[in-house]
Design a protein around this motif. Structure first.
Motif, PDB file in Angstrom:
ATOM      1  N   ARG A   1     -11.884  -4.840 -92.728  1.00 22.93           N
ATOM      2  CA  ARG A   1     -11.100  -3.660 -92.440  1.00 22.93           C
ATOM      3  C   ARG A   1     -10.362  -3.283 -93.742  1.00 22.93           C
ATOM      4  O   ARG A   1      -9.370  -3.914 -94.126  1.00 22.93           O
ATOM      5  CB  ARG A   1     -10.105  -3.950 -91.311  1.00 22.93           C
TER       6      ARG A   1
ATOM      7  N   CYS B   1      -7.949  -7.238 -85.669  1.00 20.61           N
ATOM      8  CA  CYS B   1      -7.395  -5.922 -85.954  1.00 20.61           C
ATOM      9  C   CYS B   1      -6.789  -5.359 -84.669  1.00 20.61           C
ATOM     10  O   CYS B   1      -7.340  -5.564 -83.582  1.00 20.61           O
ATOM     11  CB  CYS B   1      -8.480  -4.993 -86.475  1.00 20.61           C
TER      12      CYS B   1
ATOM     13  N   TYR C   1      -0.037   1.352 -86.321  1.00 19.61           N
ATOM     14  CA  TYR C   1       0.064   0.007 -85.754  1.00 19.61           C
ATOM     15  C   TYR C   1       1.306  -0.159 -84.877  1.00 19.61           C
ATOM     16  O   TYR C   1       2.082  -1.101 -85.039  1.00 19.61           O
ATOM     17  CB  TYR C   1      -0.006  -1.055 -86.869  1.00 19.61           C
TER      18      TYR C   1
HETATM   19 MO    MO Z   1      -6.353  -3.660 -88.728  1.00 17.11          MO
END
Ligand code: MO
Ligand code: MTE
Length: 372
Positions: free
Chosen positions: A44, A91, A227
């Motif tokens: 990622r 992730c 996030y």
């Molecule tokens: Mo991530």
């Protein structure tokens, strides 16, 4: 092209984005081994992969007031006691594609493979911070990390974790220079990355250039404007990123890797296989599998290394040998895991849907046809 210097990649990886490079191992390879081989470990990247010279590499650690700032070469880092730990990295966007089916979300279409496990080795962050004069503070503080990858305006990738986690030797936060006994591959942060056991992948800053202790979280876009989780009712017009905490520990997760959705299995003994993991060092205590859409359940066998209480940093691979009668036409297979705080996965996606498609951990469902 800032990406022309990116490394070569394994052809088995399923690519979600070429520039920046984002890819996941196919399910059948993901759970073939407890430790994910480096070449197929999910990748990622938000930015081009920097090409760093290990001989001139320096890690800058900002010193505490009264302490001293450090400029550490790779050799210097090797002089700290070497610590090894097996850690699963996931992730926040793992399984986002399932959320996207409920209602469109913004982000890469990860399937079940934005998760992998490696044996990491390096210096403990707490030892390095101590050398720079840092101590646990009474007041809230954060350790901010900056990568050496940057966008065209020169802005680097960054993230932070609470100082309390960083200073806790039991939390085993590493400045890692080895992955499965090898120097870190370029895609995974060569020469040094942060590994924060039990915490979302976004905080495991790769190509680490700078560490500092601040009274505030990192001002990075990826700490403050990404996030984070929101209610299904929040959309891009109403979202206020300042109101939600940054994701750190991740919730309980599991998925089926075998058989795969839309395939065909033969009746008789059918092997169902997958992974299960929880954040914060919480151990997986059980994986329940249903072959009939959730009417009845069987317990899967947990494989892989035994987990230590409060320090269960790595996943369990699980397996169930089920008997499927010849008259059965199809199977609706489901898995759901339980951690040692008795946290469970939600049964459907809709109630946990969020505009960014993070924290997608509903029961995993696979539909297959049966041939006699
Ligand atoms: Mo991530
Ligand atoms: N660190 C830097 N410097 N740049 C990045 O783009 N991506 C983060 C994290 N660390 C990133 C980074 C995210 S979102 C994840 S999920 C993990 O790295 C992925 O690590 P991997 O590519 O080794 O699997």
């Amino acid at each position: 092209d800032p990406y022309s210097n990116d490394p070569m990649r394994h052809p088995a990886l399923r690519i979600n984005s070429q520039r920046p490079f984002n890819a996941e191992p196919p399910p059948e390879l993901l759970t073939e081994s407890y430790i994910t081989p480096n070449p197929i470990f999910f990748t990622r990247n938000h930015l081009p992969v920097p090409n760093l010279d290990p001989d001139t590499y320096r890690l800058h650690v900002v010193g505490a007031p009264g302490g001293q700032s450090l400029s550490l070469s790779l050799d210097d880092l090797h002089k700290f006691p070497k610590h090894e730990v097996t850690v699963t990295l996931q992730c926040a966007g793992n399984r986002r594609s399932e959320m996207n089916k409920v209602k469109e979300v913004k982000g890469l279409e990860w399937r079940t493979g934005a998760i992998s496990t490696a044996r990491w080795a390096g210096a403990r962050l707490c030892d390095v911070l101590a050398q720079a004069g840092h101590r646990l503070r009474e007041t809230e503080a954060h350790v901010c990390f900056e990568g050496l990858d940057s966008d065209p305006t020169g802005t680097a990738y960054g993230a932070s974790i609470p100082l309390a986690r960083a200073m806790d030797p039991q939390a085993e936060v590493l400045l890692a220079y080895e992955m499965n006994g090898q120097p870190l591959p370029r895609d995974h942060g060569f020469p040094v990355r942060v590994v924060v056991p039990g915490v979302v992948g976004a905080r495991h800053v790769k190509w680490l250039g700078r560490v500092s202790v601040e009274s505030e979280e990192s001002y990075s876009h990826w700490q403050r404007r990404d996030y984070k989780g929101f209610s299904p009712s929040v959309d891009w017009d109403t979202v206020d990123f300042d109101l939600a905490p940054s994701i750190q520990e991740l919730p309980i997760q599991s998925a089926i890797t075998q058989p795969q959705d839309g395939t065909t299995v033969e009746s008789g003994e059918v092997i169902i296989k997958g992974y299960a993991w929880s954040g914060g060092g919480r151990a997986v205590i059980r994986v329940d599998v249903s072959m009939d859409g959730g009417l009845t359940w069987q317990e899967a066998e947990l494989e892989g290394e035994e987990q230590h209480p409060r320090k269960a940093w790595a996943w369990r691979i699980w397996q169930l040998k089920a008997h499927v009668p010849a008259e059965q036409k199809e199977l609706n297979i489901i898995c759901k895991a339980v951690d040692d705080s008795y946290n469970v996965q939600p049964d459907t996606v809709a109630p946990i849907w969020n505009l960014r498609g993070v924290l997608s951990n509903a029961w995993h469902r696979v539909h297959v046809q049966v041939v006699p």
